[in-house]
Write a protein that holds these residues in place. Structure first.
Motif, PDB file in Angstrom:
ATOM      1  N   THR A 213      -5.812   1.409  10.977  1.00  0.00           N
ATOM      2  CA  THR A 213      -5.176   1.426   9.669  1.00  0.00           C
ATOM      3  C   THR A 213      -5.050   0.001   9.164  1.00  0.00           C
TER       4      THR A 213
ATOM      5  N   THR B   6      -5.700   4.567   3.904  1.00  0.00           N
ATOM      6  CA  THR B   6      -6.098   3.285   4.500  1.00  0.00           C
ATOM      7  C   THR B   6      -6.360   3.402   6.004  1.00  0.00           C
ATOM      8  N   THR B   7      -6.453   4.632   6.508  1.00  0.00           N
ATOM      9  CA  THR B   7      -6.819   4.847   7.911  1.00  0.00           C
ATOM     10  C   THR B   7      -8.315   5.121   7.982  1.00  0.00           C
TER      11      THR B   7
END
Length: 92
Positions: free
Chosen positions: A27, A63-64
């Motif tokens: 992440t 955002t991972t």
């Protein structure tokens, strides 16, 4: 040869949590300018350090990032929170 995507406007980002050498996700703080709807693309984790590792990003949820480790002959290693992540190209 498989297609890989690249964006000339991607901004450096950082890991929000550490990852182990076996992790298959990571992440990051943001993905500004990244080719977020086109996969795969290559990023360098711990950019420009002795621990630099290339990973292939194969997907994302926010955002991972889903990643394939030790890309293009690099070695999978653990990376700490705050490690620089840079979108790069890789000669193959």
């Amino acid at each position: 040869m498989p297609t890989r995507y690249y964006s000339a406007t991607a901004q450096d980002t950082t890991l929000t949590a550490p990852i182990t050498a076996a992790a298959n996700t990571m992440t990051v703080t943001a993905l500004v300018g990244y080719p977020i709807s086109s996969y795969p693309y290559v990023v360098a984790v711990d950019y420009n350090t002795v621990n630099e590792e290339l990973v292939l990003v194969t997907g994302a949820a926010g955002t991972t990032l889903s990643i394939t480790r030790a890309f293009n002959g690099t070695t999978a290693v653990a990376h700490a929170t705050g490690a620089t992540v840079r979108h790069v190209i890789s000669a193959q």
